[in-house]
Design an enzyme around this catalytic site. Sequence first.
Site: not given
Ligand SMILES: [Mg+2]
Length: 173
Positions: A7, A9
């Site tokens: 992922d 962020d």
């Molecule tokens: Mg995230």
Amino acid sequence: MKTIFLDRDGVINKEVEYLHKIKDFQFIEGVFSSCKYLQKLGFNLIIITNQSGIGRGYYTKQDFNILNNWMLNQFKSQNINILDVLYCPHKPEDNCKCRKPKTGMLQIANKKYNVDKKKSWLIGDKESDIEAANSFGIANTILVKNGHKIDERYNKASFITSSIKHINDFIKL
Ligand SMILES: [Mg+2]
Ligand SMILES: [Zn+2]
């Protein structure tokens, strides 16, 4: 191929709501050394990221691409090759097939790169990341705690740790 799905962020960079400017993008400490370590173990690195700020009209695909290219160059300058970046531009109400916890982005990656699900991992900072991996059959997952608040009691990740910095405690040859 064995793959690490990351992922973005809260895993690669510090969580900032609707981040889309280079000046607001801060790499999390240890991300380069961890990615180098994973590369050395023979994993491909693929980023999958929900970017509903595009669908909500907070920024454009072009904004995303500018930031993305900058980020990839930072990785490159550290001799890290990110094989692909897949993103979902939709907002939740669009009911698309790609917004995590749905598995659309993992499916696309699988079609392109023939992912070895048993040997692959997903690293995320939200339950929806882990859910996507679990629904798709990615065997191994790590939840990092530096992004969102996490209720560990309900967590379905294989492992929980404080940051991407520590993934070498779990991912070994
Ligand atoms: Mg995230
Ligand atoms: Zn989508």
